[in-house]
Design an enzyme around this catalytic site. Structure first.
Site, short mmCIF file in Angstrom:
data_model
loop_
_atom_site.label_atom_id
_atom_site.label_comp_id
_atom_site.label_asym_id
_atom_site.label_seq_id
_atom_site.Cartn_x
_atom_site.Cartn_y
_atom_site.Cartn_z
N ASP A 1 -39.11 23.31 5.84
CA ASP A 1 -38.34 24.52 5.55
C ASP A 1 -36.99 24.41 6.25
OD1 ASP A 1 -40.42 25.68 4.14
OD2 ASP A 1 -41.16 26.85 5.86
N GLU B 1 -43.77 19.62 5.42
CA GLU B 1 -44.28 20.72 6.24
C GLU B 1 -45.41 21.49 5.56
OE1 GLU B 1 -41.29 23.43 7.68
OE2 GLU B 1 -42.77 24.79 8.53
N TYR C 1 -65.22 27.37 25.21
CA TYR C 1 -66.42 28.20 25.35
C TYR C 1 -67.31 27.78 26.50
CZ TYR C 1 -65.18 30.68 21.15
OH TYR C 1 -64.52 31.46 20.26
#
Lengths: 671, 379
Positions: free
Chosen positions: B263, B211, B112
């Site tokens: 996974d 995970e 920003y």
């Protein structure tokens, strides 16, 4: 008058046994009255086509009003009025109250309505669905008052039934107005009166059109051309594509006594000399009576007519819109879309198909607010009439879809189908006899000759688009560089200099190295006295250049132009002028202005700029001098070209672009 | 440790340094190079090692993949390059300004801050992160040395591990990551260096890095950490630098074996690669972040078959990701090749939580003990 039997006539002959109402019911679909939406469009279309044809025949600039108003549940009142020549009192009942009555069908020239099935079918439909008679007002110039007739169609006899007959003082010199109340539905959309009038306005820039929608919205398309298109002349059929039956018919029906007299008279493109060539080839005697040619002899005559080289069919029977008016018509209607590019419209020369001349015209518009994620809009026209139905079944659509638009810079899935992009295509087919897929004349039928012409015309337009897109890409590429040199480089230099606490160096050499183009940019300005095209030539290359600048304008514009500086030479015939520019050092610029008297119809796209003395890759906003321009190259240019030989070639070092490598790695390794 | 890393990183409460900060010394050299180029009429450019998979090399000594020698050129000839060069100087100015005012900034704040840099403002946080990494490479420092740090990421640790943390107020707290924390576990701060976190003691026998949060919860609820003396570490998808660094410290300083449980899909393979071998984007500091001793537990392509797990078909992106992995040097081992090829052949992927097919206890009672025994972590 020679006659050809067609499906429509056959239909008409059969209806003696059945009532015309029954005939209508059975054929609603092909007549275009199968649902309330379509019935409205067909009614408007027939009314407007008639109005425009009538005005053109009378050499009047058409002023056509279509008013649609609510008239009860599911009922609309439709009125179409024109400022045409009007219809004689005795003809009114026949024109509006009899199916298949018309003056144009047998004429061998281009017209909007052909079969005369239209407006009376609308009258019939209106009578069947509202039980209200059609009201027709018509006035011819020669009479003081207008006739007002209310009429219905006697569905038993296919004869008009006049319900009332009156006179009216009408405030116009001549014209016709027809009012119908019918079961119909109004809705804007692809197949609506709105769309139809928009299309009509594009291809009839000489017409002023007004549409009043049921909610009172008024849409006006102003006239942008004051030239009534010439009335197409009637011409006999051309032998190419002629079939045996037609030939036999013409031999029989002709009043000529001998074959050598008949051939040039009954057929287009056959000179007396060609006639004797044909007869010799067919082994026929020129003095023979036409009535005596039958069987094998007829066949050999036809064979000879196909074999001998003949003059092309005359375009006089056709009414092309022409490139100028296509562009003007598109601009008039697409103004609010602000397209970035109008391709120069394509108007192909006439060709023959089945003995009848035809021609193809294509307009192409790109960019602006046209949607870029949808298929391009295809506007189909047959004899200046928009085709709104059966897009998929139309030969025009097919020709567009089979072209590989990817080669021309548009997206197209699998290289066929309608291309995707912010584009609009106008395709107009004009012919004295167009092959339609049905009597409702909603789609042009496939034909190899027609398809060939369509493809050629589309290719020409598509090539213009490709040129435009590649120029645009080059400009975008250049824009990136302008951003670098104008916005980023000065700051980068300031920051680096501040960090090392030294004065900012002269950036010119870096700027020219980054750009490395000669930029030719034209701006247009208009003041009360003049239209001015100011062309600035900036040398953003790292070395000094001596260049020759050329401009090409439409020749009629060149005559009205005044130049500053004065050109070294001009070619008024070809519309060309040229200058040797003063030696331009890196970052230096010079300017050439072209001024026209105010009111001249000219814009920056009318001037093409060419430069000699620098190769294409370094040119922006101009093209290299085409090789076929026969202009002497001044000594300065030759010297510059020779100097170019010693120009250092860019170093062969191949470097990996760090940021590009990063970006592609990021795409691949979304971790 | 990276070569020039400041001794004992002082990301917070650091005494004001003289400005400009010493960590940025190489950028002054860059400025003078660019100045020279400009004065000689050359298009400004700089050279940086390419952070691509084609340019990572295995470092035998550290057992991790690090940046190779191939250089790319960032040149002002192209808009992207010109912008990045200019941003580099804006960034240097900003860092010096922070140093003068003894401030630090989050990466997101920097994004920003760049709103004030006009046309050279960042278009995405990706761009600002990349530039910071470039600066790390250029200066041989870590972003914390530039007073830039990520937001607290909150990856958590659960298990019998006692640490000593110096908190924001400078108070030293002794925390056991099982007994002294709530259900959420011990949340890792972005700075996990010794001056911030010290290991005190542990009874754990191994670390299991996981995970998904749901699976961490499952193991905690089932008491897996206590039953098997394990430390559970939540990776939160692709793990943050602090998570990877903390894992490496547990591996090196506590000598705990590390297994990675994810996974069964191509993206999880990449999570493992960045944990064990080093991520490509941070290949310049792999020796500091990667845990070469870590082993992949699963879900493997063969697990999907052997345990008959509910699976989804590989998407187009999945297939592309697997194919990209076949050309990734980090996966160029026979084991990984056959794993990737098997997944491509079967066309299937499965989530960790698909093990719930067999009930909530299956993963802790059957699957993990079997797999851990296979890996030799459990006996």
């Amino acid at each position: 008058m020679p006659r050809v039997r067609t499906l429509a006539e056959e239909l008409a002959s059969k209806q003696r046994e059945i009532s015309v109402a029954e005939f209508f019911e059975r054929n609603r679909q092909i007549l275009g009255f199968d649902n309330p939406l379509r019935a409205l469009l067909t009614t408007v279309k027939e009314g407007v086509d008639n109005a425009l044809d009538a005005c053109e025949e009378a050499r009047v600039l058409p002023d056509v009003q279509v008013e649609i108003a609510k008239s009860g549940p599911e009922r609309l009142q439709v009125s179409v009025s024109d400022n045409g020549p009007g219809i004689l009192r005795r003809e009114i009942p026949n024109v509006f109250g009899r199916l298949l009555y018309g003056s144009r069908f047998h004429a061998n020239r281009q017209s909007r309505g052909q079969q005369g099935i239209g407006i009376s079918a609308a009258v019939l439909y209106a009578g069947l669905t509202s039980a209200r008679p059609a009201r027709v007002i018509s006035k011819v110039r020669e009479e003081e008052a207008a006739h007002v007739l209310e009429l219905l169609i006697d569905t038993q006899k296919n004869l008009p039934k006049v319900v009332s007959d009156d006179l009216l003082l009408w405030d116009r010199e001549s014209g016709t107005r027809v009012e119908l109340v019918l079961k119909a539905k109004y809705q804007r959309g692809r197949q609506s009166p709105f769309e139809y009038l928009r299309g009509t306005a594009i291809v009839n820039p000489h017409a002023r059109l007004l549409l009043v929608e049921p909610d009172g919205t008024r849409i006006t398309y102003e006239r942008v051309s004051n030239d009534v298109p010439p009335v197409p002349k009637e011409v006999p059929p051309h032998p190419y594509g002629l079939e045996l039956g037609e030939l036999a018919f013409r031999l029989k029906a002709s009043g000529s006594r001998t074959l050598s007299e008949l051939l040039p008279k009954e057929f287009a493109g056959v000179s007396p000399r060609a006639a004797s060539e044909i007869l010799a080839k067919a082994g026929l005697n020129g003095r023979e009576s036409p009535g005596s040619v039958h069987g094998d002899r007829l066949e050999s005559l036809l064979g000879a007519m196909h074999a001998v080289r003949l003059l092309p069919p005359s375009a006089e029977s056709l009414s092309p819109i022409g490139p100028v008016l296509i562009k003007r018509g598109l601009r008039n209607v697409l103004g609010e879309v602000r397209p970035e590019f109008y391709a120069p419209p394509v108007s192909r020369p006439p060709k023959v198909r089945a003995g009848f001349p035809f021609l193809v015209e294509v307009g192409l518009v790109y960019g602006g607010n046209l949607p870029s994620d949808q298929p391009v809009q295809l506007l189909r026209f047959a004899n200046r009439v928009p085709l709104l139905f059966q897009q998929g079944a139309c030969a025009i659509t097919n020709a567009v879809q089979t072209l590989d638009w990817r080669r021309y810079g548009l997206d197209q899935k699998g290289g066929s189908g309608l291309p995707t992009g912010p584009g609009l295509l106008l395709v107009h087919v004009a012919s004295t006899k167009l092959p339609f897929t049905s009597e409702a004349k909603e789609a042009v039928a496939e034909d190899p000759e027609l398809d060939k012409e369509l493809t050629l015309a589309l290719q020409v337009a598509a090539r213009h688009l490709r040129t435009h897109l590649s120029r645009r890409n080059r400009r975008a590429f250049a824009q990136e560089k302008f951003d670098i040199i104008l916005k980023i480089l000065p700051k980068l230099a300031a920051k680096a200099s501040a960090l090392v606490d030294r004065p900012v160096p002269d950036l010119t050499p870096v700027i020219t190295k980054i750009m490395d183009v000669l930029n030719v940019e034209t701006t247009q300005s208009t003041d009360p006295k003049t239209v001015r095209l100011a062309t600035e030539i900036t040398n953003y290359t790292p070395r000094a250049r001596v260049l020759e600048l050329f401009v090409e304008l439409p020749p009629e514009l060149l005559g009205r132009a005044s130049f500053d500086p004065i050109p070294e030479g001009t070619d008024p015939e070809l519309g060309r002028a040229w200058w040797t520019l003063p030696k331009l050092r890196p970052s230096a610029k010079t300017q050439v202005t072209v001024e026209f008297p105010s009111g001249t119809e000219v814009d920056a796209s009318d001037a093409s700029w060419f430069v000699a003395g620098i190769d294409e890759g370094h040119l922006l906003g101009a093209e290299p001098l085409p090789g076929d321009w026969d202009v002497r190259l001044p000594r300065a240019i030759i010297e510059a070209a020779e100097a170019g030989l010693t120009e250092p070639t860019p170093s062969g070092e191949t470097e990996v672009d760090y940021d590009a490598a990063e970006a592609s790695a990021r795409v691949e390794d979304e971790e | 440790m990276p070569p020039k890393r400041a001794p004992a990183s002082k990301t917070r409460n650091r005494p004001p340094e003289h400005a400009p900060t010493e960590a940025l010394a190489p950028t002054r050299k860059l400025a003078s190079e660019i100045y020279e180029q400009l004065s000689e009429g050359e298009i400004p450019r700089m050279r940086l090692p390419l952070r691509t998979k084609q340019n990572i090399q295995f470092q035998m000594r550290e057992g991790v993949w690090r940046l190779g020698r191939a250089l790319g050129t960032r040149s002002a000839r192209k808009l992207d390059g010109a912008l990045m060069l200019l941003r580099t100087f804006y960034l240097v100015d900003f860092i010096n300004e922070m140093a003068r005012e003894s401030k630090t900034s989050t990466l997101r704040e920097l994004y920003y801050i760049s709103e004030g840099w006009e046309e050279s403002k960042f278009h995405s946080e990706d761009e600002s992160n990349l530039l910071i990494e470039d600066l790390e490479v250029l200066c041989g420092r870590l972003r914390e040395d530039f007073r830039l740090h990520p937001e607290e990421n909150g990856a958590s640790v659960i298990g019998d591990l006692t640490i000593r943390e110096t908190n924001r107020k400078g108070v030293v707290k002794k925390i056991n990551c099982r007994d002294d924390v709530g259900d959420g576990g011990y949340a890792l701060p972005f700075n996990v260096e010794r001056e911030k976190i010290e290991f005190v003691s542990t009874n754990a026998r191994f670390v299991i890095a996981i995970e998904c949060g749901g699976m961490v919860d499952r193991l905690a609820e089932n008491g897996f950490d206590e039953k098997h003396d394990a430390v559970l570490l939540h990776l939160k998808g692709q793990p943050a630098r602090s998570t990877r660094r903390f894992l490496k410290r547990m591996s090196e300083e506590l000598k705990l074996p590390v297994v990675v449980f994810t996974d069964g899909d191509p993206w999880s393979f990449r999570i493992f690669a960045s944990v064990a071998y080093g991520a490509i984007k941070t290949a310049h500091i792999s020796q500091y972040l990667a845990t070469p001793q870590a082993e992949f537990l699963g879900v493997t392509a063969s697990d999907i078959e052997n345990y008959k797990l509910p699976s989804d078909a590989l998407s187009e992106q999945d297939v592309r990701a697997l194919q990209a992995e076949l050309t990734d040097p980090r996966f160029a081992t026979p084991e990984w090749r056959s794993e990737i090829e098997l997944m491509l052949k079967n066309g299937k992927k499965a989530e960790q939580q698909s093990l719930a097919k067999y009930g909530l206890n299956y993963v802790t009672d059957t699957y993990l003990p079997e797999k851990l025994t296979e890996l030799g972590v459990l006996r």
